[in-house]
Scaffold this active site. Structure first.
Site, PDB file in Angstrom:
ATOM      1  N   TRP A   1       1.610   6.320   6.507  1.00  0.00           N
ATOM      2  CA  TRP A   1       2.243   7.053   4.693  1.00  0.00           C
ATOM      3  C   TRP A   1       1.170   8.400   5.427  1.00  0.00           C
ATOM      4  O   TRP A   1       0.186   9.048   6.092  1.00  0.00           O
ATOM      5  CB  TRP A   1       0.571   6.487   4.117  1.00  0.00           C
ATOM      6  CG  TRP A   1       0.304   7.735   2.642  1.00  0.00           C
ATOM      7  CD1 TRP A   1      -0.071   8.290   2.486  1.00  0.00           C
ATOM      8  CD2 TRP A   1       1.348   7.663   1.962  1.00  0.00           C
ATOM      9  NE1 TRP A   1      -0.423   8.872   1.491  1.00  0.00           N
ATOM     10  CE2 TRP A   1       0.681   9.019   1.101  1.00  0.00           C
ATOM     11  CE3 TRP A   1       1.919   7.130   1.317  1.00  0.00           C
ATOM     12  CZ2 TRP A   1       1.155   8.646  -0.593  1.00  0.00           C
ATOM     13  CZ3 TRP A   1       2.862   7.194   0.002  1.00  0.00           C
ATOM     14  CH2 TRP A   1       2.356   8.525  -0.933  1.00  0.00           C
TER      15      TRP A   1
ATOM     16  N   ASN B   1      -6.236   4.513  10.688  1.00  0.00           N
ATOM     17  CA  ASN B   1      -6.565   5.028   9.714  1.00  0.00           C
ATOM     18  C   ASN B   1      -7.568   6.468   9.086  1.00  0.00           C
ATOM     19  O   ASN B   1      -8.821   6.107   9.879  1.00  0.00           O
ATOM     20  CB  ASN B   1      -6.625   3.795   8.648  1.00  0.00           C
ATOM     21  CG  ASN B   1      -5.264   2.959   8.197  1.00  0.00           C
ATOM     22  OD1 ASN B   1      -4.272   3.213   8.979  1.00  0.00           O
ATOM     23  ND2 ASN B   1      -5.512   2.132   7.732  1.00  0.00           N
ATOM     24  N   GLY B   2      -7.461   6.882   8.583  1.00  0.00           N
ATOM     25  CA  GLY B   2      -8.355   8.463   8.127  1.00  0.00           C
ATOM     26  C   GLY B   2      -7.701   9.483   8.913  1.00  0.00           C
ATOM     27  O   GLY B   2      -6.190  10.047   9.156  1.00  0.00           O
TER      28      GLY B   2
ATOM     29  N   GLU C   1       0.506   4.923 -23.766  1.00  0.00           N
ATOM     30  CA  GLU C   1       1.049   3.992 -22.564  1.00  0.00           C
ATOM     31  C   GLU C   1       1.349   3.154 -22.129  1.00  0.00           C
ATOM     32  O   GLU C   1       2.116   1.892 -21.680  1.00  0.00           O
ATOM     33  CB  GLU C   1       0.885   4.888 -21.374  1.00  0.00           C
ATOM     34  CG  GLU C   1       1.827   4.804 -19.886  1.00  0.00           C
ATOM     35  CD  GLU C   1       1.477   5.563 -18.736  1.00  0.00           C
ATOM     36  OE1 GLU C   1       0.284   5.963 -19.065  1.00  0.00           O
ATOM     37  OE2 GLU C   1       2.528   5.761 -17.947  1.00  0.00           O
TER      38      GLU C   1
ATOM     39  N   HIS D   1      -8.477  20.823 -38.518  1.00  0.00           N
ATOM     40  CA  HIS D   1      -7.412  21.636 -39.158  1.00  0.00           C
ATOM     41  C   HIS D   1      -6.065  20.663 -39.347  1.00  0.00           C
ATOM     42  O   HIS D   1      -5.429  21.559 -39.463  1.00  0.00           O
ATOM     43  CB  HIS D   1      -7.429  22.878 -38.382  1.00  0.00           C
ATOM     44  CG  HIS D   1      -8.426  23.914 -37.453  1.00  0.00           C
ATOM     45  ND1 HIS D   1      -8.502  25.052 -38.523  1.00  0.00           N
ATOM     46  CD2 HIS D   1      -8.999  23.584 -36.812  1.00  0.00           C
ATOM     47  CE1 HIS D   1      -9.659  25.406 -38.463  1.00  0.00           C
ATOM     48  NE2 HIS D   1      -9.976  25.100 -36.767  1.00  0.00           N
TER      49      HIS D   1
ATOM     50  N   ARG E   1       0.542  -1.109  -0.393  1.00  0.00           N
ATOM     51  CA  ARG E   1      -0.031  -0.260  -0.170  1.00  0.00           C
ATOM     52  C   ARG E   1       0.497   1.224  -0.092  1.00  0.00           C
ATOM     53  O   ARG E   1       0.458   2.369  -0.293  1.00  0.00           O
ATOM     54  CB  ARG E   1      -0.921  -0.127   1.439  1.00  0.00           C
ATOM     55  CG  ARG E   1      -2.112  -1.263   0.961  1.00  0.00           C
ATOM     56  CD  ARG E   1      -2.848  -1.165   2.496  1.00  0.00           C
ATOM     57  NE  ARG E   1      -3.144  -0.105   3.141  1.00  0.00           N
ATOM     58  CZ  ARG E   1      -4.848  -0.247   3.131  1.00  0.00           C
ATOM     59  NH1 ARG E   1      -5.327  -0.707   2.809  1.00  0.00           N
ATOM     60  NH2 ARG E   1      -5.034   0.799   3.380  1.00  0.00           N
TER      61      ARG E   1
ATOM     62  N   GLU F   1      -5.913  13.207 -22.451  1.00  0.00           N
ATOM     63  CA  GLU F   1      -4.617  12.132 -20.252  1.00  0.00           C
ATOM     64  C   GLU F   1      -6.239  10.883 -21.303  1.00  0.00           C
ATOM     65  O   GLU F   1      -4.687   9.999 -20.872  1.00  0.00           O
ATOM     66  CB  GLU F   1      -5.994  12.474 -19.139  1.00  0.00           C
ATOM     67  CG  GLU F   1      -5.691  11.968 -18.842  1.00  0.00           C
ATOM     68  CD  GLU F   1      -4.364  11.018 -17.925  1.00  0.00           C
ATOM     69  OE1 GLU F   1      -3.246  11.832 -18.539  1.00  0.00           O
ATOM     70  OE2 GLU F   1      -4.160  10.438 -17.876  1.00  0.00           O
TER      71      GLU F   1
END
Ligand code: M6R
Length: 599
Positions: free
Chosen positions: A76, A102-103, A479, A495, A29, A472
């Protein structure tokens, strides 16, 4: 993204082994520090910045008594940089209770002030540390651990998955609100984690905790209760996938998993930043930001497309702004003064081209702002201001959830810089997560991908906010499929690029709403349709574009940013399924790296 593991076993079991296995199972993670707490008396807490292996080395040197109950965490960073002292678990002053979380606790500042005024000293910068202190207050009032835990949880606003152990106790207490928690029911003990991979090697029998529920876990039983303390009937489910698939939570690829994580990533990005009543965007990070003159956004790849979204909105809301490819940015040719603002948009916060541009801007004395995903990254450290997009770690090379979160974050930045206050805008931002979920639940992108897997090339067209999404869509497809794809402003097709289209080059057209932009794009579609070119319309059904389309990818009928973020999800799925059909290396496309640290 933070990860939680907890274990409660019979006396002869060793919680430490399970916790370390669990932390290893959560490593995928992404994290910047790790720690464990064992419910000895006193509680044993060990935590280290860096990898789980650093924590293991520290534990190897510690003289630890064996213990059968404990909790662990991979962090994290969201509040405060990666460090030993910010790592979880956090404890109260006496070491009676240890907590992992977490949060984001939105009201932590006011709780921290209140606790500090009561004489509590804080050891970390985290929002989490208020929790053990609140629990300890309850214990000091004479409450039993469970009541002290519940009382503390009731005071929290925001999102949380929380687990706590008490000194010398054989019980783990847990609660969840808008952050996942799952219990593992084993033969020799019970488990608790933010994600099944943390304990899948021990048991495949799980109970998912719902929002507002509490769990009391002992070696012999698991009790789930609601906010009122009433026992909740639960179902034990069997996990069908094995340890090897665990990091991907059963998805074939991280990319698909991350596409599905977008509703939650958006909610985290918006959390605590929107005021429904006033229509104000509350980005405290920008409270003391001042600048004059045009705003320059610098970025690469997908982040550049997000920067284009930001610039489109800034311009619409009266701010002079431009987006520049970071590799083309040159402080000498872009007039910068000490009052200029340069915004670096970078998921990783480490991209060399973007960092060079930001450093040049810093040297020119401009004010710099990083819009990034990674706390403590170079961009976060070197810019004057930072807005985190809070998407959680993105493992797949193809940026997906970070793009969605960047668009939401840059919409808020644009509103803050322009002073825009609009309840409609706040509602639009709020609607994104559900809109994405609806796309994920209903998309027929896989069939579209099957129909066009052998196409010679793929073109994408859009207007306004859909123009960067068209770019995108093409980037994502080329990709990961290695096939030729290009995005164009819809009006530009005639064009020059129109010479390229043919029966083997499907055109994906983004058309939402029924206004002037939609009408004009439909006009552009007619130009390709008349030449026998297959058309795939990404639409909300508000116009008659379906009459000219061979396939339709539906999005909910929403305005502005919500519509374009949702439309992009359809294109992510098309790219994913074409790559899947062609058997490509989806998470690690050839020649590409997740973070490009060379210019
Ligand atoms: O970490 P950054 O956002 O600065 O990365 C910029 C680009 O390298 C990145 O967006 C790249 O284009 C994506 N991997 C494409 O999916």
């Amino acid at each position: 993204m933070c990860g939680i593991i907890g274990f409660v076993g019979p006396q002869e079991s060793d919680a430490l082994d399970v916790l370390l296995d669990g932390l290893a199972g959560l490593e995928y993670r992404g994290y910047d520090s790790a720690g464990i707490a064992l419910a000895n008396s006193p509680i044993d807490v060990h935590k280290r910045q860096g990898e789980v292996s650093s924590l293991e080395s520290a534990l190897a040197e510690a003289d630890l008594a064996s213990e059968s109950v404990g909790i662990g965490h991979t962090r994290w960073s969201t509040h405060g940089p990666p460090s030993d002292y910010n790592a979880h678990p956090h404890t109260d002053a006496e070491g009676q209770v240890a907590v992992v979380h977490n949060g984001i606790i939105e009201n932590y500042q006011s709780l921290r002030t209140e606790l500090s005024e009561g004489g509590i000293h804080f050891e970390s910068d985290t929002d989490t540390e208020v929790v053990p202190h609140l629990i300890a207050q309850g214990l000091d009032q004479g409450l039993e651990p469970e009541s002290a835990f519940r009382q503390a949880i009731e005071r929290l606003e925001g999102s949380y998955a929380i687990a706590a152990v008490f000194e010398g106790s054989d019980t783990v207490y847990a609660a969840r609100h808008e952050s996942p928690l799952v219990l593992g029911i084993g033969q020799d003990g019970h488990y608790l984690a933010s994600d099944v991979p943390a304990f899948i090697e021990y048991t495949d029998q799980v109970i998912y905790l719902e929002d507002g529920e509490f769990a009391t876990i002992t070696p012999d039983h698991v009790r789930i209760t609601d906010a009122a303390g009433e026992t909740v009937e639960t179902t034990v489910e069997t996990i069908e996938w094995d340890a090897e698939d665990a990091g991907k939570s059963g998805y074939d690829h991280y990319m698909l998993k991350e596409i599905h994580e977008q509703p939650n990533a958006i909610r985290e990005c918006l959390r605590g930043r929107l005021n429904e009543l006033t229509g104000r965007i509350e980005l405290e990070e920008l409270a003391d930001l001042t600048w004059e003159g045009p705003v320059t956004l610098v970025a690469c790849g997908t982040s550049y497309h997000a920067a284009m979204v930001g610039v489109t909105l800034l311009n619409r809301w009266g701010v002079d702004a431009r987006a520049m490819l970071a590799s083309e940015f040159d402080a000498a040719s872009v007039p910068l003064t000490e009052s200029s603002l340069v915004v670096g948009v970078t998921q990783s916060g480490e991209t060399a081209d973007t960092m060079r541009a930001l450093r040049e801007a810093n040297r020119a004395g401009a004010t710099t702002l990083a819009v990034t995903n990674v706390v403590g990254s170079s961009a976060a450290r070197e810019c004057d201001h930072v807005v985190y997009i809070r998407a959680g770690p993105e493992i797949s090379v193809a940026a997906t959830k970070s793009f969605a979160s960047q668009q939401a974050a840059l919409t808020m930045v644009a509103a803050a810089l322009s002073g825009r206050r609009s309840r409609e805008l706040v509602q639009s931002l709020r609607s994104i997560a559900d809109a994405i979920q609806q796309v994920l639940d209903t998309s027929c992108a896989r069939e579209v991908a099957q129909a066009y897997r052998d196409a010679d090339a793929y073109f994408f067209i859009g207007r306004g906010l859909h123009y960067p999404v068209a770019l995108e869509g093409a980037l994502k497809l080329k990709e990961i499929t290695y096939k030729h794809a290009e995005g164009f402003a819809a009006g530009e097709l005639k064009h020059g690029p129109l010479a390229l289209v043919g029966e083997q080059t499907p055109v994906f057209a983004l058309v939402t709403g029924d206004g002037d932009r939609a009408e004009k794009t439909i006009g552009n579609i007619k130009e390709v349709e008349a030449r026998g070119v297959p058309v795939v319309a990404v639409t909300d059904g508000q116009s008659d574009v379906e009459r000219y389309a061979d396939h339709v990818l539906e999005v909910p009928a929403l305005k502005g940013i919500a519509s374009s973020v949702a439309a992009n999800v359809q294109l992510q799925l098309v790219a994913y399924w074409v790559a899947h059909e062609l058997g490509r290396s989806i998470d690690k496309p050839r020649h590409l790296a997740k973070s490009v640290t060379v210019e």
